[in-house]
Design an enzyme around this catalytic site. Sequence first.
Site, mmCIF file in Angstrom:
data_model
loop_
_atom_site.group_PDB
_atom_site.id
_atom_site.type_symbol
_atom_site.label_atom_id
_atom_site.label_comp_id
_atom_site.label_asym_id
_atom_site.label_seq_id
_atom_site.Cartn_x
_atom_site.Cartn_y
_atom_site.Cartn_z
ATOM 1 N N LEU A 33 26.843 34.076 54.444
ATOM 2 C CA LEU A 33 27.189 32.784 55.035
ATOM 3 C C LEU A 33 28.407 32.867 55.952
ATOM 4 O O LEU A 33 29.360 33.584 55.669
ATOM 5 C CB LEU A 33 27.491 31.759 53.931
ATOM 6 C CG LEU A 33 26.381 31.413 52.954
ATOM 7 C CD1 LEU A 33 26.752 30.137 52.193
ATOM 8 C CD2 LEU A 33 25.037 31.254 53.627
ATOM 9 N N HIS A 34 28.325 32.134 57.046
ATOM 10 C CA HIS A 34 29.471 31.958 57.925
ATOM 11 C C HIS A 34 29.605 30.471 58.232
ATOM 12 O O HIS A 34 28.825 29.650 57.722
ATOM 13 C CB HIS A 34 29.338 32.813 59.199
ATOM 14 C CG HIS A 34 28.036 32.641 59.923
ATOM 15 N ND1 HIS A 34 27.635 31.455 60.479
ATOM 16 C CD2 HIS A 34 27.032 33.522 60.177
ATOM 17 C CE1 HIS A 34 26.472 31.601 61.056
ATOM 18 N NE2 HIS A 34 26.056 32.842 60.878
ATOM 19 N N GLY A 36 28.755 28.720 60.624
ATOM 20 C CA GLY A 36 27.529 28.097 61.142
ATOM 21 C C GLY A 36 26.671 27.568 60.002
ATOM 22 O O GLY A 36 26.239 26.408 60.005
ATOM 23 N N HIS A 37 26.436 28.414 59.003
ATOM 24 C CA HIS A 37 25.664 27.981 57.822
ATOM 25 C C HIS A 37 26.340 26.783 57.158
ATOM 26 O O HIS A 37 25.686 25.822 56.770
ATOM 27 C CB HIS A 37 25.583 29.106 56.783
ATOM 28 C CG HIS A 37 24.843 30.327 57.239
ATOM 29 N ND1 HIS A 37 25.481 31.507 57.517
ATOM 30 C CD2 HIS A 37 23.530 30.562 57.441
ATOM 31 C CE1 HIS A 37 24.583 32.423 57.879
ATOM 32 N NE2 HIS A 37 23.398 31.879 57.840
ATOM 33 N N LYS A 149 20.631 27.610 67.263
ATOM 34 C CA LYS A 149 20.968 29.013 67.531
ATOM 35 C C LYS A 149 19.701 29.872 67.588
ATOM 36 O O LYS A 149 19.528 30.705 68.470
ATOM 37 C CB LYS A 149 21.906 29.513 66.426
ATOM 38 C CG LYS A 149 21.974 31.013 66.216
ATOM 39 C CD LYS A 149 22.804 31.656 67.278
ATOM 40 C CE LYS A 149 23.043 33.143 67.095
ATOM 41 N NZ LYS A 149 22.043 33.910 66.438
ATOM 42 N N GLN A 153 12.741 30.066 66.488
ATOM 43 C CA GLN A 153 12.447 29.877 65.058
ATOM 44 C C GLN A 153 12.312 28.385 64.737
ATOM 45 O O GLN A 153 11.392 27.969 64.023
ATOM 46 C CB GLN A 153 13.559 30.506 64.226
ATOM 47 C CG GLN A 153 13.538 30.111 62.760
ATOM 48 C CD GLN A 153 14.519 30.906 61.930
ATOM 49 O OE1 GLN A 153 14.265 32.063 61.631
ATOM 50 N NE2 GLN A 153 15.634 30.319 61.544
ATOM 51 N N VAL A 176 27.196 26.770 65.995
ATOM 52 C CA VAL A 176 28.656 26.886 65.874
ATOM 53 C C VAL A 176 29.091 28.182 66.567
ATOM 54 O O VAL A 176 28.441 29.222 66.410
ATOM 55 C CB VAL A 176 29.096 26.891 64.392
ATOM 56 C CG1 VAL A 176 30.602 27.117 64.267
ATOM 57 C CG2 VAL A 176 28.693 25.586 63.721
ATOM 58 N N SER A 186 25.552 36.534 61.465
ATOM 59 C CA SER A 186 25.893 37.499 60.407
ATOM 60 C C SER A 186 25.960 38.915 60.969
ATOM 61 O O SER A 186 26.563 39.798 60.372
ATOM 62 C CB SER A 186 24.850 37.439 59.296
ATOM 63 O OG SER A 186 24.591 36.108 58.966
ATOM 64 N N ARG A 187 25.320 39.122 62.114
ATOM 65 C CA ARG A 187 25.296 40.473 62.695
ATOM 66 C C ARG A 187 26.565 40.783 63.501
ATOM 67 O O ARG A 187 26.801 41.945 63.844
ATOM 68 C CB ARG A 187 24.077 40.630 63.590
ATOM 69 C CG ARG A 187 22.772 40.582 62.810
ATOM 70 C CD ARG A 187 21.604 41.107 63.615
ATOM 71 N NE ARG A 187 20.436 41.235 62.770
ATOM 72 C CZ ARG A 187 19.554 40.251 62.559
ATOM 73 N NH1 ARG A 187 19.721 39.089 63.142
ATOM 74 N NH2 ARG A 187 18.512 40.451 61.767
#
Length: 289
Positions: A33-34, A36-37, A149, A153, A176, A186-187
């Site tokens: 998680l960051h 954005g999540h 983002k 998807q 975000v 996450s990457r």
Amino acid sequence: MDTYERIADLRHALNKERGLGKTIGFMPTLGALHEGHLSLLRRAREENDLVVMSVFVNPTQFNQIEDYEKYPRDLERDKKLAAGVGTQIVFAPSMEEMYPEGFDTVVAVRGLSDILEGASRPGHFQGVATVVAKLLNIVQPTRAYFAEKDYQQLQVIRRLTLDLDIPTEIVPCATVREPDGLALSSRNVRLTPEERRAATVLSRALKYVQDIADTGVHDAFVLAGWLARTIEVEPLAKLDYAVIVDRETLQEVERIDNSPIALVAATFGKVRLIDNRIITPAPGLERRG
Ligand code: PAJ
């Protein structure tokens, strides 16, 4: 906060809550998680009585085994962060729970899945669509939260819920970004400091294209050309695609009159990043092509 690993246990708990008339906001994640999540979880918390987050590193949506194996996993950290923004339930199933022996069904959103990200990552969206269909059936949320983002998807999931009559409202949420414009991912932690600096070219190029559109250039191919060239100028960026497409069909458009979306993908070292931005026509300016 409660954590469930078994589908049956989660269903049992959620049935009780639903029986009390509670609305359920759901956010599926791969973990790691960051901010954005967390922004999606906060929104879910505001709009629902109960927030459920799933953490499942879904193997069927990864194209490279290395990417799957290297995907950061720290469930305890994710649980703490989610609890901090009011998440009440975490669903963290094992591989066997989600894909038991004999599992043999796929959900394929045709058309949308074969272009852009799908062309570069064969099978990716089938993996996403299948796991999201399963998760929506398991949780049966009132609303489910997905960010712009991952724009393609989001469109695949909208199509799938529409086509399969899944009665969940899909809520699109804003991306975000870091202060320098890089979309959180996450990457990003896998970028070297040089690649991290170079990666800002994606959001800069998208902004630049809007600046050009603001001068009255409404020809989408001209603008997409600028987009591609701006990214290609960055030596550490290997461009995959830079296109301007209709927001629904994701097919390329000729002009930007209906506010299409610019989508970009590029690789920095070993890390593939995507970004996007809606491009709006300059109000009141004469058509200059
Ligand atoms: P994951 O990459 O963990 O993303 C979970 C959600 O967080 C997605 O809706 C994604 O668009 C959103 N997200 C990612 N970066 C964001 C950012 N910078 N700002 C705001 N939101 C952001 O997407 C997946 O997981 C998986 O494909 C999944 C849907 C869980 C299916 O396995």
